[in-house]
Design a protein around this motif. Structure first.
Motif, short mmCIF file in Angstrom:
data_model
loop_
_atom_site.label_atom_id
_atom_site.label_comp_id
_atom_site.label_asym_id
_atom_site.label_seq_id
_atom_site.Cartn_x
_atom_site.Cartn_y
_atom_site.Cartn_z
N LYS A 126 4.39 -1.49 -7.00
CA LYS A 126 3.43 -1.10 -5.97
C LYS A 126 4.07 -0.81 -4.61
O LYS A 126 3.37 -0.47 -3.67
CB LYS A 126 2.42 -2.24 -5.76
N LEU A 127 5.38 -0.96 -4.50
CA LEU A 127 6.03 -0.81 -3.20
C LEU A 127 6.26 0.65 -2.84
O LEU A 127 6.47 1.50 -3.70
CB LEU A 127 7.36 -1.56 -3.17
N GLY A 155 1.12 -9.91 0.48
CA GLY A 155 2.42 -10.02 -0.18
C GLY A 155 3.07 -11.35 0.19
O GLY A 155 2.37 -12.31 0.53
N GLU A 171 7.06 -9.24 -8.66
CA GLU A 171 5.79 -8.73 -9.21
C GLU A 171 5.25 -7.54 -8.41
O GLU A 171 4.31 -6.88 -8.83
CB GLU A 171 4.74 -9.83 -9.30
N TYR A 172 5.83 -7.26 -7.25
CA TYR A 172 5.34 -6.16 -6.41
C TYR A 172 6.08 -4.85 -6.62
O TYR A 172 5.70 -3.82 -6.07
CB TYR A 172 5.45 -6.54 -4.92
N THR A 194 5.30 -6.37 0.76
CA THR A 194 3.84 -6.23 0.67
C THR A 194 3.51 -4.81 0.24
O THR A 194 3.96 -3.86 0.87
CB THR A 194 3.14 -6.50 2.03
N PRO A 195 2.74 -4.67 -0.81
CA PRO A 195 2.23 -3.34 -1.12
C PRO A 195 1.31 -2.89 0.01
O PRO A 195 0.71 -3.71 0.70
CB PRO A 195 1.44 -3.55 -2.41
N GLU A 250 -2.25 -4.53 0.78
CA GLU A 250 -2.40 -5.74 -0.02
C GLU A 250 -1.57 -6.88 0.57
O GLU A 250 -0.57 -6.63 1.25
CB GLU A 250 -1.95 -5.51 -1.46
#
Length: 78
Positions: free
Chosen positions: A21-22, A48, A17-18, A42-43, A46
């Protein structure tokens, strides 16, 4: 994230789901123990998770939650 088989010259996408955003502008390290690969995702700024991917079975498990601060990122699992 992808599983790359250098012998077969193939790559298999592993969706999380990340992924949208990475930002991989820094080296992202992973850890491997037995059949499992541990990947912290982890974005920036944010929370993660550490994802555990079993390369033999293809099973992806969402593991420990990683808290994050403003402008911070996780760059490895050791």
């Amino acid at each position: 994230m992808a599983l790359i088989d250098l012998n077969a010259k193939t790559a298999t996408k592993i969706a999380t789901e990340y992924e949208s955003k990475l930002n991989f502008d820094q080296q992202q390290s992973i850890a491997q123990v037995g059949d499992n690969v541990y990947v912290p995702l982890t974005p920036i700024s944010e929370a993660g998770n550490v994802f555990v991917y079993n390369w033999k079975t293809g099973k992806l498990t969402k593991g420990a939650k990683l808290l994050n601060g403003t402008g911070h990122r996780y760059i490895g699992a050791y």
